[in-house]
Motif scaffolding. Sequence first.
Motif, mmCIF file in Angstrom:
data_model
loop_
_atom_site.group_PDB
_atom_site.id
_atom_site.type_symbol
_atom_site.label_atom_id
_atom_site.label_comp_id
_atom_site.label_asym_id
_atom_site.label_seq_id
_atom_site.Cartn_x
_atom_site.Cartn_y
_atom_site.Cartn_z
ATOM 1 N N ALA A 71 -59.838 112.419 -1.648
ATOM 2 C CA ALA A 71 -60.437 111.769 -2.963
ATOM 3 C C ALA A 71 -59.771 112.461 -4.312
ATOM 4 C CB ALA A 71 -61.908 112.043 -3.259
ATOM 5 N N PHE A 72 -59.680 113.923 -4.245
ATOM 6 C CA PHE A 72 -58.912 114.664 -5.272
ATOM 7 C C PHE A 72 -57.605 114.136 -5.389
ATOM 8 C CE2 PHE A 72 -62.437 117.681 -5.629
ATOM 9 C CZ PHE A 72 -62.555 117.772 -6.958
ATOM 10 N N ILE A 73 -56.779 113.874 -4.425
ATOM 11 C CA ILE A 73 -55.393 113.510 -4.350
ATOM 12 C C ILE A 73 -55.333 112.316 -4.998
ATOM 13 C CG2 ILE A 73 -53.444 113.229 -2.886
ATOM 14 C CD1 ILE A 73 -53.956 116.131 -2.864
ATOM 15 N N LYS A 74 -56.060 111.451 -4.301
ATOM 16 C CA LYS A 74 -56.085 109.759 -4.937
ATOM 17 C C LYS A 74 -56.352 109.688 -6.471
ATOM 18 C CE LYS A 74 -57.939 105.559 -3.031
ATOM 19 N NZ LYS A 74 -58.939 105.059 -2.311
ATOM 20 N N ALA A 75 -57.288 110.746 -6.700
ATOM 21 C CA ALA A 75 -57.666 110.626 -8.357
ATOM 22 C C ALA A 75 -56.670 111.332 -9.132
ATOM 23 C CB ALA A 75 -58.816 111.575 -8.605
ATOM 24 N N PHE A 76 -55.763 112.249 -8.761
ATOM 25 C CA PHE A 76 -54.685 113.017 -9.302
ATOM 26 C C PHE A 76 -53.661 111.741 -9.576
ATOM 27 C CE2 PHE A 76 -56.459 117.320 -8.306
ATOM 28 C CZ PHE A 76 -57.488 117.228 -9.456
ATOM 29 N N GLN A 77 -53.444 111.115 -8.691
ATOM 30 C CA GLN A 77 -52.541 110.049 -8.327
ATOM 31 C C GLN A 77 -52.622 109.033 -9.368
ATOM 32 O OE1 GLN A 77 -52.200 109.508 -4.214
ATOM 33 N NE2 GLN A 77 -50.319 110.817 -3.936
ATOM 34 N N ASN A 78 -54.095 108.651 -9.796
ATOM 35 C CA ASN A 78 -54.364 107.650 -10.408
ATOM 36 C C ASN A 78 -54.936 107.934 -11.743
ATOM 37 O OD1 ASN A 78 -53.912 105.078 -8.663
ATOM 38 N ND2 ASN A 78 -54.914 106.651 -7.142
ATOM 39 N N ILE A 79 -54.767 109.381 -12.173
ATOM 40 C CA ILE A 79 -55.424 109.821 -13.270
ATOM 41 C C ILE A 79 -55.190 108.852 -14.629
ATOM 42 C CG2 ILE A 79 -53.722 111.599 -14.136
ATOM 43 C CD1 ILE A 79 -57.424 112.313 -13.842
ATOM 44 N N SER A 80 -54.218 108.153 -14.692
ATOM 45 C CA SER A 80 -53.640 107.217 -15.897
ATOM 46 C C SER A 80 -54.634 106.207 -15.972
ATOM 47 C CB SER A 80 -52.250 106.945 -15.792
ATOM 48 O OG SER A 80 -52.412 106.040 -14.588
ATOM 49 N N LYS A 81 -55.282 105.849 -14.904
ATOM 50 C CA LYS A 81 -56.212 104.803 -14.849
ATOM 51 C C LYS A 81 -57.628 105.126 -15.664
ATOM 52 C CE LYS A 81 -54.189 102.343 -10.906
ATOM 53 N NZ LYS A 81 -54.404 102.130 -9.718
ATOM 54 N N LEU A 82 -58.068 106.395 -15.569
ATOM 55 C CA LEU A 82 -59.359 106.988 -16.166
ATOM 56 C C LEU A 82 -59.136 106.660 -17.597
ATOM 57 C CD1 LEU A 82 -62.009 108.507 -15.897
ATOM 58 C CD2 LEU A 82 -60.411 110.505 -16.523
ATOM 59 N N GLU A 83 -60.180 105.905 -18.353
ATOM 60 C CA GLU A 83 -60.041 105.598 -19.834
ATOM 61 C C GLU A 83 -60.647 106.610 -20.722
ATOM 62 O OE1 GLU A 83 -62.368 101.729 -19.685
ATOM 63 O OE2 GLU A 83 -60.653 100.960 -18.646
ATOM 64 N N SER A 84 -61.585 107.374 -20.044
ATOM 65 C CA SER A 84 -62.148 108.560 -21.053
ATOM 66 C C SER A 84 -62.320 109.919 -20.267
ATOM 67 C CB SER A 84 -63.277 108.081 -21.639
ATOM 68 O OG SER A 84 -64.110 108.991 -22.225
ATOM 69 N N ASP A 85 -61.979 110.775 -20.721
ATOM 70 C CA ASP A 85 -62.575 112.211 -20.118
ATOM 71 C C ASP A 85 -63.847 112.297 -19.598
ATOM 72 O OD1 ASP A 85 -59.782 112.713 -20.133
ATOM 73 O OD2 ASP A 85 -59.704 114.478 -21.500
ATOM 74 N N LEU A 86 -64.608 111.666 -20.599
ATOM 75 C CA LEU A 86 -66.216 111.889 -20.559
ATOM 76 C C LEU A 86 -66.689 111.075 -19.179
ATOM 77 C CD1 LEU A 86 -67.427 111.015 -24.193
ATOM 78 C CD2 LEU A 86 -67.542 113.010 -22.862
ATOM 79 N N ASN A 87 -65.717 110.349 -18.679
ATOM 80 C CA ASN A 87 -66.169 109.372 -17.414
ATOM 81 C C ASN A 87 -65.648 110.189 -16.158
ATOM 82 O OD1 ASN A 87 -67.497 107.631 -18.965
ATOM 83 N ND2 ASN A 87 -65.374 106.382 -18.980
ATOM 84 N N LEU A 88 -64.965 111.143 -16.382
ATOM 85 C CA LEU A 88 -64.417 111.986 -14.985
ATOM 86 C C LEU A 88 -65.040 112.176 -13.915
ATOM 87 C CD1 LEU A 88 -61.876 113.132 -14.006
ATOM 88 C CD2 LEU A 88 -62.452 115.267 -15.095
ATOM 89 N N GLY A 89 -66.455 112.822 -14.118
ATOM 90 C CA GLY A 89 -67.367 113.067 -13.161
ATOM 91 C C GLY A 89 -67.866 111.657 -12.431
ATOM 92 N N PRO A 90 -68.337 110.598 -12.991
ATOM 93 C CA PRO A 90 -68.693 109.520 -12.341
ATOM 94 C C PRO A 90 -67.512 108.811 -11.729
ATOM 95 C CG PRO A 90 -69.611 109.527 -14.548
ATOM 96 C CD PRO A 90 -68.764 110.774 -14.512
#
Lengths: 160, 208
Positions: free
Chosen positions: A32-51
């Motif tokens: 999951a972490f690998i997937k997240a790091f590969q797609n980090i550009s899709k995260l709209e705001s840092d505040l939403n990182l946990g969810p």
Amino acid sequence: MQVYLMYKDMLYNVSYRIIKNTQDAQDTVHDAFIKAFQNISKLESDLNLGPWLKRIVINCSLDFLRQKKKLGWLQESYELPETEEDIDTYEDITFKVEEVKKAINTLKDKYRIIIVLYLIEDYSHREIAEQLGLKESTVRNQYVRGKRLLKQQLQSKLIV
Amino acid sequence: MSLEKFIKEHKTAFDDQVMPDDITLDFEARLKKELHHSNPLKRLRVIKYVSIAASIMVFATVGYLYNQNQKAQLEIRDNLMLALDKSETNSERLVAIYDIEDEYQDKEEDEKILNAFFKILKENSDANSKIAVIDALLKFPNNQNVRSNLIEALGNEKEPLVQLKLIKSVAVLREKRATPNLQEIIEDNESLPLVKGNASALLAMLNQ
């Protein structure tokens, strides 16, 4: 690595509740972490990182079970009409976290996963239905059944 | 406090597992490798093959199940019945009832299963099992035996939660034959006011 260290335990708990195996849950968290790091550009705001990470690990955990053919019950889950009502019979029981956890873990996957996603991970019935490819009414019914079974287990412990 | 509320309020207490520290190094190494040498095309191919394999598996399974012969069906039925008969706790019985309900969701009713359910309704079983059985029986509203047994249960049941469930079932079935049993509940001093109220409302509806 800071993000990993900050969220690894939270994600591990989420994954373990779904997969119920320490080694597989650890591997899934890493995936999951690998997937997240590969797609980090899709995260709209840092505040939403946990969810956002939580959603990814839930997806990965369910994918893992699918790959291991442990979600066979999804094919057996018929579209149930919404006839089963939620009659609360044991409102007067005093619960303990450890006992509730144990009782949840003894449930069959088809009830346990829905209970966990709804009550602990805050998914709505609709979101669970979309995630599992089931009708919303089926999810609601499985949830009511799971809750009844859970209460039954906890009540029988009190009697014993 | 309701179980739902309890779990939601103690959510954080459910997070008591900790990832072992020694696997952090493994992850660090993997992260470097993946992020620098990731091959999306290869990953896509793997996912594609896994999906195809999973689809084939699903189709094969569905095909296999679809072609089960009568003997296999009876075997399934007998296994479900065995699980129900051998259930030693209320929880086990409830799981067995749900499994049977799922199995017969899109099938015709089976006489043996129905009789086992009627037995649960008549016996001194726990309320949750009876409520689950009533839900399961309501899947066969056109079966006269089912209708008669639900009416009979309404006449004998003393547990308020089950009485309420039976009253609602009779309302769904619009069973006028339940009138004497409803009257009896209304006149019974032991009946809870909520049960009496529901019985009266249904009686009025049936008499319209």
